[in-house]
Design an enzyme around this catalytic site. Structure first.
Site, PDB file in Angstrom:
ATOM      1  N   SER A 181       0.740  -1.252   0.128  1.00  0.00           N
ATOM      2  CA  SER A 181       0.016  -0.085   0.230  1.00  0.00           C
ATOM      3  C   SER A 181       0.852   1.438  -0.065  1.00  0.00           C
ATOM      4  O   SER A 181       1.621   1.320  -0.981  1.00  0.00           O
ATOM      5  CB  SER A 181      -0.938  -0.121   1.036  1.00  0.00           C
ATOM      6  OG  SER A 181      -2.026   0.798   1.002  1.00  0.00           O
ATOM      7  N   ASP A 395      -8.539  -3.911  -6.909  1.00  0.00           N
ATOM      8  CA  ASP A 395      -8.206  -3.387  -5.473  1.00  0.00           C
ATOM      9  C   ASP A 395      -8.568  -2.134  -5.043  1.00  0.00           C
ATOM     10  O   ASP A 395      -8.840  -1.342  -5.812  1.00  0.00           O
ATOM     11  CB  ASP A 395      -6.402  -3.390  -5.651  1.00  0.00           C
ATOM     12  CG  ASP A 395      -5.866  -2.855  -4.010  1.00  0.00           C
ATOM     13  OD1 ASP A 395      -6.659  -2.086  -3.416  1.00  0.00           O
ATOM     14  OD2 ASP A 395      -4.843  -3.352  -3.979  1.00  0.00           O
ATOM     15  N   HIS A 424      -6.825  -6.134  -1.036  1.00  0.00           N
ATOM     16  CA  HIS A 424      -5.647  -5.247  -0.954  1.00  0.00           C
ATOM     17  C   HIS A 424      -4.734  -6.073  -0.250  1.00  0.00           C
ATOM     18  O   HIS A 424      -4.904  -6.146   0.820  1.00  0.00           O
ATOM     19  CB  HIS A 424      -6.159  -4.058  -0.240  1.00  0.00           C
ATOM     20  CG  HIS A 424      -5.220  -2.930   0.057  1.00  0.00           C
ATOM     21  ND1 HIS A 424      -4.446  -2.305  -1.203  1.00  0.00           N
ATOM     22  CD2 HIS A 424      -4.809  -2.134   1.036  1.00  0.00           C
ATOM     23  CE1 HIS A 424      -3.688  -1.301  -0.828  1.00  0.00           C
ATOM     24  NE2 HIS A 424      -3.842  -1.293   0.534  1.00  0.00           N
TER      25      HIS A 424
END
Length: 457
Positions: A181, A395, A424
């Site tokens: 991320s 995602d 994710h």
């Protein structure tokens, strides 16, 4: 370097594994490296196979603002292969400003109503104007409580410099890195600033650059549109249990019906349309959360039924939200005129109707006191081919277009593995055998794919 027991709250999160911790000093301001120093708390779960040990693997779970002291244990408890833990000392940390490192705070009270890193969905233009007042107050509060002037030094570039300081403090010539991320942006900055001292780098669930800017935040809404059909298909297959719709189209229709009703009349527990939309976004992070999300929907579809409280996220710890805002606002210039956000919300409400009027909404960055002190770290193709990128095709936070954009900037330095999956997080968390094997082979044996690849679900 002296290692000792980690703080009790860290040990509680790493159980049954045990990490050890140490403190690394770094400059607050790298343009004055001999000036004020701040501390970073660093954790380690060391390899027990010295004959197989390659070095250190620095870890970042995302954020910015998230604690990473327990990241090694978290990944191991999720199934990180033993070949990786044999090859590396796993190094977690609280990045600058966070938690057990020298912490920084805006002093944001709950009554300001800024409870998430994504702005609330603006049901109409008046909601954007109302949110602007809240965003401005948040920025003013941060500025007023920053008496030492430290917040301006919370940047991705400085966090990347901190990583290299940690490497040097641990006595390593090179360091490998895994980040997911926002950790992908930090990793991209790290490998771009220090191509000579980074080793094997894995970037998972990617931002498109070394920072989160307004375009990147608006792409969250694209991720929701691309990922929601996976939940809708799941829910439609379980209509007999949850009653959310017999087809994916009916599930989507019910999403808007619930949200628009709550826009007009919040539920008895305070759930608004904005909160419902945010909850749906957050629960799309992985299919393990589809059941709880379906339960929330079920009770909202039938307000008279026994309720499962669909409350907003708990008010974030001031520290975590402070670091998120400071890094995001300090890294790049954000538009400062309200008209830009009003126009963007109107555009994205049509383009990405599920969540676009949230991610295009105005944030405190529009009113932030500090201008960026330096340009964002530039990603290019100069350096060794040492970056392996992992990306789910669907995602909700970092859509696949992000990875494609970042991959182009890296040129021949990177390879991209795109997984035909949803959620994710890919490595270890995603459960895809192909991606797991490719990333493990790279970290352990240095086997970089010869070209970009796709992995089937």
């Amino acid at each position: 370097m002296t290692w000792a027991a980690c703080p009790a709250d860290v040990n509680a999160k790493t159980a049954p594994l045990t990490a050890e911790c140490t403190t690394v000093p770094v400059p607050l301001d790298y343009s004055h490296p001999g000036g004020t120093q701040i501390s970073l708390l660093v954790s380690r779960i060391a390899s027990t196979k010295p004959q197989q040990r390659r070095g250190i693997l620095l870890l970042n779970p995302g954020g910015p603002g998230g604690s990473g002291l327990d990241q090694a244990a978290f990944l191991m408890n999720k199934g990180l292969p033993a070949s990786v833990t044999d090859s590396y000392d796993l190094i977690g940390m609280d990045t600058r400003g966070v938690g057990h490192s020298t912490p920084m705070y805006c002093g944001l009270p709950e009554e300001l109503g800024y409870w998430a890193n994504v702005p609330p969905y603006a049901a109409d233009d008046a909601a954007v104007i109302a949110q602007a007042k809240i965003a401005e107050k948040v920025a003013q509060t941060c500025a007023a409580n920053d008496s030492r002037g430290w917040l301006k030094h919370l940047t991705t570039a400085n966090m990347a410099r901190d990583l290299d300081r940690i490497r040097a403090a641990l006595g390593e010539q090179k360091a490998s890195f895994y980040g997911a991320s926002y950790g992908s942006a930090l990793g991209a900055a790290y490998v771009s600033l220090f191509p000579g001292t980074t080793d094997r780098v894995v970037l998972d669930s990617n931002l498109a650059d070394t920072h989160l800017d307004r375009d990147g935040l608006r792409r969250f809404a694209r991720g929701v549109e691309e990922t929601f059909p996976d939940f809708a298909k799941w829910a439609a297959a379980r209509h007999a249990s949850y009653g959310l719709g017999r087809t994916p189209a009916q599930v989507r229709k019910n999403y808007f019906a619930i949200a628009e009703r709550l826009d007009r009349t919040p539920a008895s527990d305070g759930t608004t349309g904005a909160i419902f939309r945010y909850l749906t976004f957050a629960y799309l992070y992985g299919d393990i959360q589809y059941g709880p999300l379906a339960r929330i929907w079920q009770t909202l579809l039938d307000p008279g039924a026994a309720r499962a409280k669909a409350a907003p996220p708990a008010t974030p710890i001031d520290n975590g939200l402070t670091v998120f805002l400071a890094v995001t606002c300090n890294d790049v210039n954000w538009p400062e005129d309200l008209a830009t956000y009003r126009r963007g919300v109107a555009e994205d409400r049509k383009r990405y109707p599920m969540f676009g009027a949230a991610t295009a909404n105005i944030t405190p960055c529009a009113y932030w006191e500090h201008e960026p002190s330096e340009p964002p770290v530039k990603v290019d193709n100069r350096g060794p081919a040492d970056v392996l990128m992992l990306q789910n095709r669907h995602d909700p936070v970092t859509p696949a277009i992000n990875a494609q954009l970042l991959r182009q900037k890296f040129g021949q330095r990177a390879r991209l593995v795109t997984v035909d999956d949803s959620g994710h997080g890919v490595y270890v968390l995603g459960g895809n055998a192909c991606a797991l094997d490719l990333a493990t082979a790279y970290l352990v044996d240095g086997k970089m794919p010869a070209r970009d690849l796709s992995c089937r679900s």
